[in-house]
Design an enzyme around this catalytic site. Structure first.
Site, PDB file in Angstrom:
ATOM      1  N   HIS A   1       0.474   3.852   8.247  1.00 28.79           N
ATOM      2  CA  HIS A   1      -0.417   4.319   8.936  1.00 28.79           C
ATOM      3  C   HIS A   1      -0.126   5.795   9.879  1.00 28.79           C
ATOM      4  CE1 HIS A   1      -3.982   2.383   7.755  1.00 28.79           C
ATOM      5  NE2 HIS A   1      -3.630   0.925   8.052  1.00 28.79           N
TER       6      HIS A   1
ATOM      7  N   ASP B   1      -8.568  -5.619  -2.469  1.00 29.22           N
ATOM      8  CA  ASP B   1      -7.929  -5.758  -1.092  1.00 29.22           C
ATOM      9  C   ASP B   1      -8.235  -4.681  -0.099  1.00 29.22           C
ATOM     10  OD1 ASP B   1      -5.860  -7.082   0.661  1.00 29.22           O
ATOM     11  OD2 ASP B   1      -4.938  -4.968   0.594  1.00 29.22           O
TER      12      ASP B   1
ATOM     13  N   ASN C   1      -5.182  -6.680   9.456  1.00 28.50           N
ATOM     14  CA  ASN C   1      -6.575  -7.645   8.776  1.00 28.50           C
ATOM     15  C   ASN C   1      -5.818  -8.225   7.583  1.00 28.50           C
ATOM     16  OD1 ASN C   1      -8.806  -8.626   8.534  1.00 28.50           O
ATOM     17  ND2 ASN C   1      -9.671  -6.902   7.409  1.00 28.50           N
TER      18      ASN C   1
ATOM     19  N   ASP D   1       2.052  -6.874   2.326  1.00 30.39           N
ATOM     20  CA  ASP D   1       0.933  -6.197   2.968  1.00 30.39           C
ATOM     21  C   ASP D   1       1.254  -4.761   3.595  1.00 30.39           C
ATOM     22  OD1 ASP D   1      -1.542  -5.194   3.454  1.00 30.39           O
ATOM     23  OD2 ASP D   1      -2.252  -6.735   4.580  1.00 30.39           O
TER      24      ASP D   1
ATOM     25  N   HIS E   1       1.017  -1.267   0.153  1.00 28.30           N
ATOM     26  CA  HIS E   1      -0.142   0.064  -0.154  1.00 28.30           C
ATOM     27  C   HIS E   1       0.910   1.147   0.005  1.00 28.30           C
ATOM     28  CE1 HIS E   1      -3.789  -2.348   0.781  1.00 28.30           C
ATOM     29  NE2 HIS E   1      -2.951  -3.051   1.383  1.00 28.30           N
TER      30      HIS E   1
ATOM     31  N   ASN F   1      -6.821   0.415  -3.021  1.00 24.22           N
ATOM     32  CA  ASN F   1      -7.497   1.071  -2.377  1.00 24.22           C
ATOM     33  C   ASN F   1      -7.065   2.434  -1.699  1.00 24.22           C
ATOM     34  OD1 ASN F   1      -5.406   0.141  -0.541  1.00 24.22           O
ATOM     35  ND2 ASN F   1      -6.943  -0.473   1.246  1.00 24.22           N
TER      36      ASN F   1
ATOM     37  N   HIS G   1      -2.671 -12.680   1.732  1.00 24.43           N
ATOM     38  CA  HIS G   1      -2.335 -12.845   3.078  1.00 24.43           C
ATOM     39  C   HIS G   1      -2.865 -13.757   3.871  1.00 24.43           C
ATOM     40  CE1 HIS G   1      -5.743 -10.231   2.983  1.00 24.43           C
ATOM     41  NE2 HIS G   1      -5.294  -9.166   2.840  1.00 24.43           N
TER      42      HIS G   1
END
Lengths: 428, 310
Positions: free
Chosen positions: A307, A150, A276, A303, A58, A90, A230
Site C-alpha cells: 500500500h 479475496d 483484514n 497475503d 497481491h 482484486n 488467511h
C-alpha cells in the site's frame, strides 16, 4: 548451464552434501567435484529447501503500479525464497476474464524471477452477484487453478454453492476470504477487550468462523475443494479440524503476521498494523501455530499487500488493510515455528512449499530435493539474523509491520528451474 | 502535560491538578465583568473539527479567548479537507502556520493520537475533543469537576453511566477518569449497547436501572443517537425509554443528594424526562459552565505551565 550448491543440508537433515543442477534439473546429490563452467554456491551447511510457493500475493498490477508491479513483486518473491506465487484477482481491472489473467501470467514469465500464477475472480468484478467465466480462465494460457474474490467474501450462500459445484468439473479450487459482511459492517479491529477500550468497531471471530463452517458444509455436499484464506481465529482451526475429520476436501492457510502479531498492536494507532482479517489475540496466535504444526492448517501464505504511504499514514479508519509479507515470511516462520520447536525444516518445506503447490495444483513446484526433480530451491541460513527496513525491501511500497525488528532466518539463494533468481539479498 | 489525548492512562495527580486549576480559574473569574486573563497572550490555538459540534467547539473557543489566546476555528466542511487533503497534511499545515495547540475532533478513533505523532517534531500540543468512539477527555474532566463540586470528593462514590456505552467516547473517558479518581462505575445498558469485552474495563455492568438507582451518588445519562434507534440495537425508542430512560418515577428512586448529568445534546422524553433535566438534581447547565473552566485549565497546563503544577 550448471550450478553446484556445495555443502547444503537438504531439509536441515544429515551431513552437508553437494547438489548439482544442470539445465534446470537436479542431476546429482552427494560429494561432487566442481564441474567446469559451473556456478558455485557455497552453502556452508545451510538448509536447502524446495522453493516456496505463496498461494496468496497481491501484486497490484494492473491498477496500482505505484505500490507494486509484477516486476517488483517478483523480485520480492525471489528474495523471499519463493519460486511460485499466486497473484490475487482484486486488481483494477479485476482478473475476472482470460485477457487479464493471461496478461498477468505472461508478464510473470517475461520478468522470469518467479512463476506468477494468476488467481481468477469467482464473481464478475468481485461483486458477488454472478459467476465469472471460470472455465474460460481455467483453460486459458494462464491455466488458472485457484479462484478467489479475496478482499471480499463470496457471501451469498447459493452463489458459493454454485461456485463450488461448478469448480468440480474444472479441477480447480475456490479460495474463500471468510468474512460475513453483515457481521463486519464498519469493522476496524478484532472484536475484543483491546478494541473495546480503544473504541474500534469490532470484527468478531464468529464472522470468519460462521462462513468457514458454512463453506465446509457446502464443499462436502458438492464434493468440491475449498481453500480457506488467511485463517485468523482459534475457532476457525476447530471448525477446520471438524470438517477435515468428516472428509471435507478443505485446505487452509495462515499468514505469518497472524502467527506472530496480535491486537496488542492496536494501541499504536498506526495503520501499518491494520489488516483484514485483523490481528487477533495471543491465544489465537498460539492456536494457529499448533494448528499449522499438526496439519489442521495446511500452509503459510503471505497475503502480501503493498500500500502507498498516503493509504497508510492516515488515521486508522481511513487506512487500507494489508501489509507486506514476501520477504519476511521465512523469518517469521523461523521465529514462530522453528525456534519454538513446533516445526523442523522438513515441516517448513511442507507448509511453505509442498502443500501450497499441491493446493494450487502445480506439478513442478514443491517437489522433493532428489535427482531428476526440477531445481526450484531455496537456500536458508537458519542462524543468521537481519533487521527489517521497509525502505530496503524490493517492493515499491514499504508497509511492513516488522520495521526495525531483528528476525532470524535469511534466504541466501533462490533457484527457479536452475536459474539463480536471488543470491545474498540481491536479484540474481 | 504535552498533550491531552485520553483519560485511559492519565496520571490521577495530573487530572487532579487540572481540576484544581479549573476551580481556581472559576473563583478568579467569579463576579468579574471582564472575563479575560492574560495568561496565553500571543499563543495560537486552533480548533480543528471534522464533526459538527456546538457546545464543545464553543466551549474551547471561549476558554481560549478568556485566556487571551488567539483562537482560530477550522471546520472540515469549509477547509482544504473538502479538497481531499489528508489529516496529516492538514495538521502539518496548521503547525507550520504557527499553531501552538491543535484541538481536534474527528470521527476516527485514535485520530488525536495520530495527530500527536505527526506533530511531535513541530512540538505542537494536541487536545482530543472527541475521536470516534474512543475518548473525549475534556468531557470527563468537566463531569468530574461538576461531581466534585456537588459531592465533594469522588472517592468511593458510585456513578451509574446509562445508555449507549458502545458508541460513546464520553463513557470511555468517564470510566477511566472516574476509576482513577477512586469512584465506582456501574454501566447500565442493554447488552447490544455495551462493547464486547466490557468486563475488562474497571466497571460493573447491570441491565436493571431501577435496581441500581437507590445506591448511586450520580447518574450520567448518555445520548441515544438517532442512527442507533434504526440500527437494530434495540426494538424501539419506546421500549428503550421504558427500560433505560430517566423518568420522573425513576428519579424518585435516587438518594436525595444524587446528581443527574447529561453530556448533551439531550433527547428530552427519550433518555431523560424534561422534568428531570430541569430539576434541582440536574447539573446539566453546570456541566457546560464548568466545561469552559476545565478547558481553560487544560490549555493552561499544556501551554503556560512548566510541568503539571499550577
Amino acid at each position: 548451464m550448471s550450478t553446484l550448491i556445495k555443502g547444503a543440508r537438504p531439509y536441515g537433515e544429515g551431513d552437508p552434501v553437494d547438489v548439482l543442477v544442470e539445465d534446470g534439473v537436479i542431476t546429482a546429490i552427494g560429494a561432487i567435484d566442481v564441474p567446469e563452467d559451473a556456478e558455485v554456491i557455497d552453502a556452508a551447511g545451510q538448509v536447502l529447501l524446495p522453493g516456496f510457493v505463496d498461494l496468496h500475493t497481491h501484486l497490484r498490477e494492473p491498477g496500482r503500479e505505484d505500490t507494486e508491479t509484477i516486476d517488483s513483486g517478483s523480485a520480492a518473491a525471489a528474495l523471499g525464497g519463493y519460486t511460485a506465487v499466486f497473484a490475487m484477482a482484486n486488481t483494477d481491472p479485476v482478473a475476472d476474464n482470460a485477457v487479464i489473467v493471461d496478461h498477468v501470467w505472461r508478464r510473470g514469465q517475461e520478468v522470469g524471477l518467479v512463476d506468477v500464477h494468476p488467481v481468477g475472480a469467482v464473481t464478475v468484478g468481485l461483486k458477488g452477484e454472478k459467476l465469472a467465466e471460470l472455465g474460460t480462465m481455467a483453460n486459458s494460457q494462464a491455466r488458472v487453478k485457484v479462484f478467489s474474490d479475496d478482499g471480499l467474501c463470496v457471501a451469498d450462500p447459493l452463489l458459493m454453492r454454485r461456485a463450488l459445484e461448478y469448480s468440480t468439473a474444472l479441477d480447480v479450487v475456490i479460495a474463500q476470504h471468510a468474512e460475513e459482511p453483515r457481521l463486519t459492517v464498519g469493522a476496524q479491529a478484532h472484536e475484543g477487550e483491546r478494541a473495546a477500550r480503544l473504541g474500534y468497531t469490532g470484527w468478531p471471530a464468529a464472522a470468519e468462523e460462521s462462513i468457514v463452517a458454512r463453506d465446509c458444509l457446502l464443499a462436502l455436499h458438492a464434493n468440491a475443494r475449498l481453500h480457506v484464506c488467511h485463517v485468523s481465529t482459534s475457532g476457525t482451526a476447530d471448525v477446520l479440524r471438524w470438517a477435515k475429520d468428516r472428509g471435507t476436501k478443505v485446505s487452509a492457510e495462515v499468514t505469518p503476521h497472524h502467527l506472530l502479531l496480535t491486537d496488542e498492536r492496536l494501541a499504536t494507532y498506526d495503520p501499518v498494523n491494520k489488516v483484514n482479517p485483523p490481528l487477533r489475540t495471543e491465544s489465537d496466535a498460539e492456536k494457529l501455530r499448533t494448528a499449522l504444526a499438526d496439519g489442521t492448517i495446511d500452509c503459510v501464505a503471505t497475503d502480501h499487500a503493498p500500500h502507498a504511504v498516503q493509504d497508510k499514514d492516515t488515521e486508522w479508519t481511513a487506512a487500507r488493510p494489508g501489509m507486506l509479507g514476501l520477504q519476511t515470511a521465512l523469518s517469521i516462520v523461523t521465529e514462530t515455528m522453528v525456534r519454538t520447536g513446533l516445526l523442523d525444516w522438513r515441516g517448513v518445506a511442507r507448509v511453505m512449499s509442498e502443500r501450497p503447490a499441491e493446493i494450487g495444483n502445480l506439478a513442478d513446484q514443491g517437489r522433493p530435493i532428489a535427482v531428476g526433480e526440477p531445481a526450484n530451491l531455496a537456500l536458508v541460513d537458519p542462524d543468521a539474523e537481519w533487521t527489517v527496513r521497509g525502505a530496503e525491501l524490493a517492493s515499491i511500497a514499504a508497509n511492513t509491520p516488522y520495521e526495525g525488528m531483528r528476525l532470524p532466518g535469511v534466504v541466501t539463494a533462490t533457484l527457479l528451474r536452475g536459474r539463480i533468481t536471488a543470491r545474498d539479498g540481491k536479484i540474481g | 502535560m504535552k498533550h491531552l489525548l485520553a483519560t485511559d492512562g492519565l496520571d490521577p495527580a495530573v487530572a487532579t491538578a487540572v481540576l484544581d486549576t479549573a476551580d481556581e480559574l472559576k473563583h478568579t473569574l467569579l463576579g468579574r465583568e471582564v472575563k479575560k486573563l492574560p495568561t496565553l497572550r500571543g499563543r495560537t490555538v486552533v480548533t480543528l473539527f471534522y464533526e459538527n459540534s456546538t457546545r464543545t467547539r464553543v466551549s474551547f473557543e471561549i476558554a481560549g479567548k478568556w485566556m487571551s489566546a488567539d483562537v482560530i476555528n477550522v471546520s472540515a466542511s469549509s477547509s482544504s479537507v473538502n479538497k481531499g487533503e489528508s489529516l496529516r497534511d492538514t495538521a502539518l499545515t496548521l503547525a507550520a502556520a504557527g499553531a501552538d495547540c491543535v484541538i481536534v475532533r474527528h470521527p476516527a478513533s485514535g485520530a488525536a493520537q495520530r495527530l500527536a505523532g505527526w506533530l511531535a517534531e513541530p512540538g505542537t500540543s494536541v487536545v482530543n475533543a472527541g475521536d470516534g468512539t474512543h475518548e473525549h477527555p475534556t468531557q470527563a474532566l468537566l463531569d468530574a469537576a461538576t461531581l466534585r463540586e456537588r459531592l465533594g470528593s469522588l472517592k468511593d462514590r458510585r456513578i451509574a453511566i446509562v445508555g449507549d456505552v458502545l458508541h460513546s467516547r464520553v463513557a470511555r473517558s468517564n470510566i477511566h477518569l472516574l476509576a482513577a479518581l477512586g469512584a465506582e462505575v456501574v454501566l447500565v445498558a442493554p447488552p447490544t449497547l455495551l462493547p464486547y469485552g466490557v468486563e475488562s474495563l474497571p466497571v460493573t455492568v447491570s441491565h436493571d436501572l431501577d435496581a441500581e438507582l437507590p445506591a448511586v451518588d450520580a447518574v450520567m445519562m448518555l445520548r441515544v443517537q438517532a442512527e442507533r434507534m434504526h440500527g437494530g440495537f434495540f426494538p424501539s425508542a419506546r421500549e428503550y425509554s421504558i427500560a433505560y430512560g430517566l423518568s420522573e418515577r425513576r428519579q424518585k428512586l435516587l438518594p436525595d443528594h444524587a446528581v443527574v448529568l447529561h453530556p448533551g445534546p439531550m433527547l428530552r422524553g427519550m433518555e431523560i424526562a424534561s422534568a428531570v433535566a430541569d430539576s434541582p438534581a440536574s447539573a446539566i447547565t453546570e456541566q457546560v459552565r464548568n466545561g469552559v473552566h476545565v478547558r481553560m485549565a487544560v490549555l493552561y497546563h499544556l501551554l503556560a505551565s512548566e510541568g503539571a503544577a499550577a
